[in-house]
Design an enzyme around this catalytic site. Structure first.
Site, mmCIF file in Angstrom:
data_model
loop_
_atom_site.group_PDB
_atom_site.id
_atom_site.type_symbol
_atom_site.label_atom_id
_atom_site.label_comp_id
_atom_site.label_asym_id
_atom_site.label_seq_id
_atom_site.Cartn_x
_atom_site.Cartn_y
_atom_site.Cartn_z
ATOM 1 N N ARG A 111 44.227 32.466 42.353
ATOM 2 C CA ARG A 111 43.066 33.139 41.679
ATOM 3 C C ARG A 111 43.476 34.035 40.476
ATOM 4 O O ARG A 111 43.400 33.421 39.358
ATOM 5 C CB ARG A 111 42.489 33.946 42.825
ATOM 6 C CG ARG A 111 41.030 34.134 42.418
ATOM 7 C CD ARG A 111 40.878 35.580 41.256
ATOM 8 N NE ARG A 111 41.590 36.587 41.908
ATOM 9 C CZ ARG A 111 41.811 37.813 41.103
ATOM 10 N NH1 ARG A 111 41.672 37.518 39.828
ATOM 11 N NH2 ARG A 111 42.704 38.702 41.635
ATOM 12 N N HIS A 161 50.975 44.359 39.212
ATOM 13 C CA HIS A 161 51.241 43.538 38.515
ATOM 14 C C HIS A 161 52.775 43.843 37.732
ATOM 15 O O HIS A 161 52.799 45.321 37.722
ATOM 16 C CB HIS A 161 50.317 43.612 37.254
ATOM 17 C CG HIS A 161 49.295 42.586 37.541
ATOM 18 N ND1 HIS A 161 49.143 41.271 37.253
ATOM 19 C CD2 HIS A 161 47.952 42.683 38.340
ATOM 20 C CE1 HIS A 161 47.883 41.008 37.505
ATOM 21 N NE2 HIS A 161 47.474 41.673 38.387
ATOM 22 N N CYS A 187 44.997 39.177 33.840
ATOM 23 C CA CYS A 187 43.359 39.309 33.623
ATOM 24 C C CYS A 187 43.052 38.730 32.098
ATOM 25 O O CYS A 187 43.741 39.375 31.374
ATOM 26 C CB CYS A 187 43.203 40.894 34.034
ATOM 27 S SG CYS A 187 41.475 41.125 33.826
ATOM 28 N N ASN A 194 51.480 38.995 38.663
ATOM 29 C CA ASN A 194 51.560 39.794 39.548
ATOM 30 C C ASN A 194 52.961 39.887 40.198
ATOM 31 O O ASN A 194 54.006 39.004 39.890
ATOM 32 C CB ASN A 194 50.787 39.132 40.918
ATOM 33 C CG ASN A 194 49.163 39.165 40.652
ATOM 34 O OD1 ASN A 194 48.919 38.137 40.267
ATOM 35 N ND2 ASN A 194 48.487 40.405 40.790
HETATM 36 N N1 COA Z 1 28.696 32.715 39.710
HETATM 37 C C1 COA Z 1 27.852 31.489 39.165
HETATM 38 N N2 COA Z 1 27.079 31.904 38.389
HETATM 39 C C2 COA Z 1 26.620 33.401 38.240
HETATM 40 C C3 COA Z 1 27.433 34.264 38.898
HETATM 41 C C4 COA Z 1 28.396 33.919 39.814
HETATM 42 N N3 COA Z 1 28.908 34.776 40.559
HETATM 43 N N4 COA Z 1 26.949 35.427 38.694
HETATM 44 C C5 COA Z 1 25.825 35.251 37.836
HETATM 45 N N5 COA Z 1 25.687 33.832 37.469
HETATM 46 C C6 COA Z 1 24.746 33.170 36.727
HETATM 47 C C7 COA Z 1 23.243 34.031 37.017
HETATM 48 O O1 COA Z 1 22.715 32.931 37.968
HETATM 49 C C8 COA Z 1 22.679 33.608 35.615
HETATM 50 O O2 COA Z 1 22.448 32.067 35.269
HETATM 51 P P1 COA Z 1 20.901 31.805 34.632
HETATM 52 O O3 COA Z 1 21.292 32.314 33.021
HETATM 53 O O4 COA Z 1 21.273 30.297 34.794
HETATM 54 O O5 COA Z 1 19.757 32.433 35.044
HETATM 55 C C9 COA Z 1 23.667 33.813 34.512
HETATM 56 O O6 COA Z 1 24.932 33.787 35.301
HETATM 57 C C10 COA Z 1 23.546 35.499 34.056
HETATM 58 O O7 COA Z 1 23.563 36.266 34.953
HETATM 59 P P2 COA Z 1 23.971 37.819 34.980
HETATM 60 O O8 COA Z 1 23.947 38.479 36.399
HETATM 61 O O9 COA Z 1 23.200 38.516 33.807
HETATM 62 O O10 COA Z 1 25.654 37.550 34.623
HETATM 63 P P3 COA Z 1 26.583 37.924 33.211
HETATM 64 O O11 COA Z 1 26.337 36.974 32.259
HETATM 65 O O12 COA Z 1 26.206 39.261 33.108
HETATM 66 O O13 COA Z 1 28.214 37.768 33.932
HETATM 67 C C11 COA Z 1 29.398 37.923 35.826
HETATM 68 C C12 COA Z 1 28.355 38.598 34.760
HETATM 69 C C13 COA Z 1 29.921 39.022 36.599
HETATM 70 C C14 COA Z 1 28.884 36.798 36.607
HETATM 71 C C15 COA Z 1 30.598 37.642 34.760
HETATM 72 O O14 COA Z 1 30.873 38.565 33.787
HETATM 73 C C16 COA Z 1 31.880 36.947 35.376
HETATM 74 O O15 COA Z 1 31.917 36.034 36.259
HETATM 75 N N6 COA Z 1 33.032 37.924 35.327
HETATM 76 C C17 COA Z 1 34.178 37.380 36.183
HETATM 77 C C18 COA Z 1 35.080 38.106 35.518
HETATM 78 C C19 COA Z 1 36.553 37.691 36.354
HETATM 79 O O16 COA Z 1 36.711 36.749 37.060
HETATM 80 N N7 COA Z 1 37.586 38.283 35.773
HETATM 81 C C20 COA Z 1 38.817 38.364 36.260
HETATM 82 C C21 COA Z 1 39.135 38.618 37.778
HETATM 83 S S1 COA Z 1 39.548 40.417 37.945
HETATM 84 ZN ZN ZN Z 2 45.211 41.127 39.351
#
Ligand code: COA
Ligand code: ZN
Length: 315
Positions: free
Chosen positions: A15, A209, A240, A249
């Site tokens: 991951r 990390h 990240c 890590n």
């Molecule tokens: N998996 C898949 N799709 C997701 C989702 C998830 N966990 N969460 C939200 N979505 C989809 C929604 O269904 C929506 O879809 P639509 O446009 O078709 O309706 C769209 O994304 C927007 O939803 P929203 O809640 O406004 O999300 P966002 O665009 O603000 O994104 C996160 C927020 C959290 C989903 C996004 O920033 C993210 O995935 N971040 C992860 C970062 C990460 O993994 N970092 C490294 C690890 S620490």
């Molecule tokens: Zn980490």
């Protein structure tokens, strides 16, 4: 030196590591790595994350990865989720535990999950309900717990307030993450001395990390305070995408070697783990930062050079 008899390692390489690789890693390779880790006896594996596939395209195959792994009874397969949508996907995919993510600093939380901390906590309330309904534990990770690459210091009062909210939501465990390797051992000890007594029954995990070569010293400091759960990445993969300067890590096989050398059990077969690390090097196509893969274990012995052997022998 006070050390626990046994430590539980959670492997996060597939991951935290695979999420930032430049090239998409084929699903079958991800599955092969998880299966290798299972066979090496790693007790917990954070297999993938259920996040937005556009935001982290490397892990867009989360469902397929979860579906393809060979599960061993007793091994806990978890995934990272940022919100309720991720939690529903993870439960549907059959995870044994949900690991949530939010940051201790506003700027990193916005950069990482596009939410304020308050918005994240609201979404995690929904995650907690989904986890509870499914009967799986929720472990809440807090990124930038020991410092933020944008904001610098994270006050421990603020961290404690956040832990309180997560524990109130129903977190079974709290993971304190040093996202960009800013923590030092005295700081880790200070934070844990403050937090651990205030939240009885909570399982604490330290997520390190090795960005500034302080990961193992920080783990030792946490062990002295009774922490027995640590995240680590095979080969030292990791980083990240939304934290400038983040690197790998703590390396799983280096940590396991260190623990075993000190007489701390992990249940992991080090030779098998090193073999997985070699395979991961092939998959990512470059050497990884781990040391044991190069040096071998400290029990390794080299042949005595002939002239030295001659002088050792009585003539
Ligand atoms: N998996 C898949 N799709 C997701 C989702 C998830 N966990 N969460 C939200 N979505 C989809 C929604 O269904 C929506 O879809 P639509 O446009 O078709 O309706 C769209 O994304 C927007 O939803 P929203 O809640 O406004 O999300 P966002 O665009 O603000 O994104 C996160 C927020 C959290 C989903 C996004 O920033 C993210 O995935 N971040 C992860 C970062 C990460 O993994 N970092 C490294 C690890 S620490
Ligand atoms: Zn980490």
């Amino acid at each position: 030196m006070q050390v626990p008899e046994h430590v539980t390692i959670c492997e996060v390489g597939t991951r935290d590591g695979f999420q930032i690789e430049a090239d998409f890693i084929p699903t079958e390779h991800k599955i092969e790595v998880v299966d290798g880790l299972t066979e090496a006896g790693v007790p917990r594996i954070e297999v993938t994350s259920f996040v937005h596939p556009r935001v982290v395209p490397q892990l867009r195959d989360a469902e397929a990865a979860m579906a393809g792994i060979r599960r061993r009874a007793g091994t806990r397969y978890a995934a990272l989720v940022p919100n309720d949508k991720g939690a529903s996907r993870a439960i549907e995919a059959g995870v044994d535990a949900i690991h949530t993510v939010l940051s201790a600093s506003e700027s990193h939380n916005l950069a990482n999950v596009n939410m304020t901390i308050a918005e994240s906590v609201d979404r995690l309330r929904a995650v907690a309900q989904i986890a509870a309904r499914a009967g799986v534990p929720m472990q809440c990770g807090i990124s930038t717990s020991f410092g933020c690459p944008f904001e610098g210091d994270v006050p421990v009062d603020h961290l404690e307030g956040l832990v309180t909210r997560l524990v109130d939501l129903g977190a079974a465990g709290i993971g304190l993450a040093d996202t960009t390797g800013m923590a030092n051992p005295r700081q880790v000890a200070r934070v844990l001395e403050r937090l651990i007594p205030r939240f009885p029954g909570i399982e604490w995990t330290l997520h390190t990390h090795d960005t500034r070569a302080m990961a193992i010293p920080n783990i030792l400091a946490a062990m002295q305070l009774g922490v027995t759960h640590f995240d680590a990445s095979i080969g030292g993969l990791g980083g990240c995408p939304f934290a400038p300067g983040a690197s790998g890590n703590v390396c799983t096989e280096d940590l396991v070697h260190c623990l075993h050398a000190m007489g701390v059990a992990t249940g992991i077969d080090l030779d098998r783990l090193v073999a997985v690390s070699r395979r991961v090097e092939q998959i990512v196509g470059r050497p990884l930062p781990g040391q044991i893969i190069k040096a071998g274990p400290s029990s390794r012995k080299y042949p005595v050079p002939d002239p030295v052997a001659a002088r050792l022998q009585p003539s």
